[in-house]
Write a protein that holds these residues in place. Structure first.
Motif, mmCIF file in Angstrom:
data_model
loop_
_atom_site.group_PDB
_atom_site.id
_atom_site.type_symbol
_atom_site.label_atom_id
_atom_site.label_comp_id
_atom_site.label_asym_id
_atom_site.label_seq_id
_atom_site.Cartn_x
_atom_site.Cartn_y
_atom_site.Cartn_z
ATOM 1 N N THR A 214 46.780 35.865 1.637
ATOM 2 C CA THR A 214 48.197 35.563 1.537
ATOM 3 C C THR A 214 48.277 34.069 1.440
ATOM 4 O O THR A 214 47.802 33.264 2.224
ATOM 5 C CB THR A 214 49.055 35.770 2.853
ATOM 6 O OG1 THR A 214 48.960 37.361 2.913
ATOM 7 C CG2 THR A 214 50.401 35.455 2.881
ATOM 8 N N GLY B 77 51.023 30.547 0.638
ATOM 9 C CA GLY B 77 52.550 30.256 0.945
ATOM 10 C C GLY B 77 53.036 28.593 0.452
ATOM 11 O O GLY B 77 51.719 28.212 0.192
ATOM 12 N N ARG C 30 61.890 44.141 -0.925
ATOM 13 C CA ARG C 30 61.317 43.133 -1.077
ATOM 14 C C ARG C 30 62.312 42.128 -1.718
ATOM 15 O O ARG C 30 61.963 41.118 -1.816
ATOM 16 C CB ARG C 30 60.137 43.446 -1.892
ATOM 17 C CG ARG C 30 59.092 44.083 -0.934
ATOM 18 C CD ARG C 30 57.891 44.257 -1.742
ATOM 19 N NE ARG C 30 57.035 43.196 -1.997
ATOM 20 C CZ ARG C 30 56.083 43.253 -2.704
ATOM 21 N NH1 ARG C 30 55.630 44.300 -3.317
ATOM 22 N NH2 ARG C 30 55.266 42.048 -3.114
ATOM 23 N N TYR D 190 60.783 39.980 -6.984
ATOM 24 C CA TYR D 190 59.456 39.649 -6.732
ATOM 25 C C TYR D 190 58.644 39.692 -8.156
ATOM 26 O O TYR D 190 59.353 40.222 -9.165
ATOM 27 C CB TYR D 190 58.621 40.277 -5.790
ATOM 28 C CG TYR D 190 58.285 41.776 -6.083
ATOM 29 C CD1 TYR D 190 56.948 42.217 -6.588
ATOM 30 C CD2 TYR D 190 59.081 42.601 -5.776
ATOM 31 C CE1 TYR D 190 56.610 43.486 -6.751
ATOM 32 C CE2 TYR D 190 58.757 44.155 -6.078
ATOM 33 C CZ TYR D 190 57.592 44.506 -6.636
ATOM 34 O OH TYR D 190 57.183 45.614 -6.738
ATOM 35 N N ASN E 225 59.778 34.713 0.957
ATOM 36 C CA ASN E 225 59.261 35.311 2.202
ATOM 37 C C ASN E 225 60.705 35.782 3.036
ATOM 38 O O ASN E 225 60.703 36.668 3.795
ATOM 39 C CB ASN E 225 58.812 33.975 3.232
ATOM 40 C CG ASN E 225 58.358 34.693 4.511
ATOM 41 O OD1 ASN E 225 57.986 35.624 4.710
ATOM 42 N ND2 ASN E 225 58.209 33.605 5.443
ATOM 43 N N LEU F 296 62.152 38.056 7.601
ATOM 44 C CA LEU F 296 61.159 37.305 6.907
ATOM 45 C C LEU F 296 59.903 38.317 6.697
ATOM 46 O O LEU F 296 59.916 39.228 7.695
ATOM 47 C CB LEU F 296 60.551 36.627 8.185
ATOM 48 C CG LEU F 296 61.473 34.960 8.217
ATOM 49 C CD1 LEU F 296 60.830 34.182 9.260
ATOM 50 C CD2 LEU F 296 61.295 34.137 6.876
ATOM 51 N N TYR F 297 59.479 38.272 5.524
ATOM 52 C CA TYR F 297 58.500 39.135 5.246
ATOM 53 C C TYR F 297 57.063 38.901 6.278
ATOM 54 O O TYR F 297 56.561 39.859 6.582
ATOM 55 C CB TYR F 297 58.178 39.123 3.653
ATOM 56 C CG TYR F 297 56.967 40.035 3.246
ATOM 57 C CD1 TYR F 297 57.250 41.267 2.915
ATOM 58 C CD2 TYR F 297 55.647 39.691 3.151
ATOM 59 C CE1 TYR F 297 56.343 42.280 2.582
ATOM 60 C CE2 TYR F 297 54.803 40.598 2.580
ATOM 61 C CZ TYR F 297 55.020 41.812 2.530
ATOM 62 O OH TYR F 297 54.139 42.853 1.900
ATOM 63 N N ALA F 298 56.750 37.716 6.236
ATOM 64 C CA ALA F 298 55.889 37.215 7.066
ATOM 65 C C ALA F 298 56.182 36.349 8.164
ATOM 66 O O ALA F 298 56.400 35.104 7.920
ATOM 67 C CB ALA F 298 54.753 36.268 6.239
ATOM 68 N N SER F 299 56.617 37.057 9.177
ATOM 69 C CA SER F 299 57.277 36.346 10.295
ATOM 70 C C SER F 299 56.326 35.234 10.960
ATOM 71 O O SER F 299 56.928 34.374 11.738
ATOM 72 C CB SER F 299 57.688 37.441 11.254
ATOM 73 O OG SER F 299 56.756 38.247 11.909
ATOM 74 N N HIS G 130 54.972 33.030 9.583
ATOM 75 C CA HIS G 130 54.964 31.708 8.788
ATOM 76 C C HIS G 130 56.515 31.400 8.414
ATOM 77 O O HIS G 130 56.833 31.528 7.259
ATOM 78 C CB HIS G 130 54.260 31.850 7.639
ATOM 79 C CG HIS G 130 52.835 32.247 7.746
ATOM 80 N ND1 HIS G 130 52.056 31.375 8.438
ATOM 81 C CD2 HIS G 130 52.058 33.285 7.640
ATOM 82 C CE1 HIS G 130 50.694 31.606 8.471
ATOM 83 N NE2 HIS G 130 50.770 32.888 8.240
ATOM 84 N N VAL H 148 57.528 28.882 5.639
ATOM 85 C CA VAL H 148 57.193 29.194 3.967
ATOM 86 C C VAL H 148 58.228 29.820 3.416
ATOM 87 O O VAL H 148 58.652 31.134 3.725
ATOM 88 C CB VAL H 148 55.793 29.900 4.182
ATOM 89 C CG1 VAL H 148 55.426 30.433 2.803
ATOM 90 C CG2 VAL H 148 54.872 29.335 4.825
ATOM 91 N N LEU I 204 55.871 33.359 -0.906
ATOM 92 C CA LEU I 204 54.548 33.847 -0.622
ATOM 93 C C LEU I 204 53.898 34.271 -2.053
ATOM 94 O O LEU I 204 54.546 34.838 -2.801
ATOM 95 C CB LEU I 204 54.547 35.153 0.352
ATOM 96 C CG LEU I 204 55.199 34.913 1.526
ATOM 97 C CD1 LEU I 204 55.409 36.144 2.358
ATOM 98 C CD2 LEU I 204 54.344 34.155 2.590
#
Length: 107
Positions: free
Chosen positions: A6, A8, A37, A40, A55, A66-69, A71, A74, A77
């Protein structure tokens, strides 16, 4: 062993990053739209794939999640899946201005 990475960025939008990665790696991204999502970009490679997405993704309650909580700062991603570690891909991605490695896992 499959490797997942991953990356960012706060520098590029998803569409801008897809253009930068296309120029750098020669990948052909296809824009996709997903209820889960959002919009994308996906590019298949012989040994894996590269995906670029915001994100912030649409949440079930009408609020973005957030997909990547882990981060939260960011904005975009870049996710890779490879059948084996690919040092050349890693080096090229890490040379893109504003793109930072966030996580790498293998199993």
């Amino acid at each position: 062993m499959t490797e997942y990475t991953t990356y960012g960025t706060r520098t590029h939008s998803a569409s801008e990053l897809a253009q930068v990665v296309t120029s750098s790696l020669g990948l052909a991204f296809v824009e996709r739209d997903s209820d889960y999502r959002g919009v994308y970009y996906k590019a298949d490679r012989p040994d894996g794939r590269v995906e670029i997405q915001p994100n912030l993704i649409p949440g079930d309650d009408g609020e973005d999640d957030l997909y990547a909580s882990e981060h939260p700062t960011v904005g975009v991603l870049l996710l890779t899946k490879n059948s084996a570690p690919d040092p050349v891909l890693q080096a090229r991605l890490e040379s893109i201005d504003g793109l930072v490695l966030l996580d790498r896992k293998s199993w």
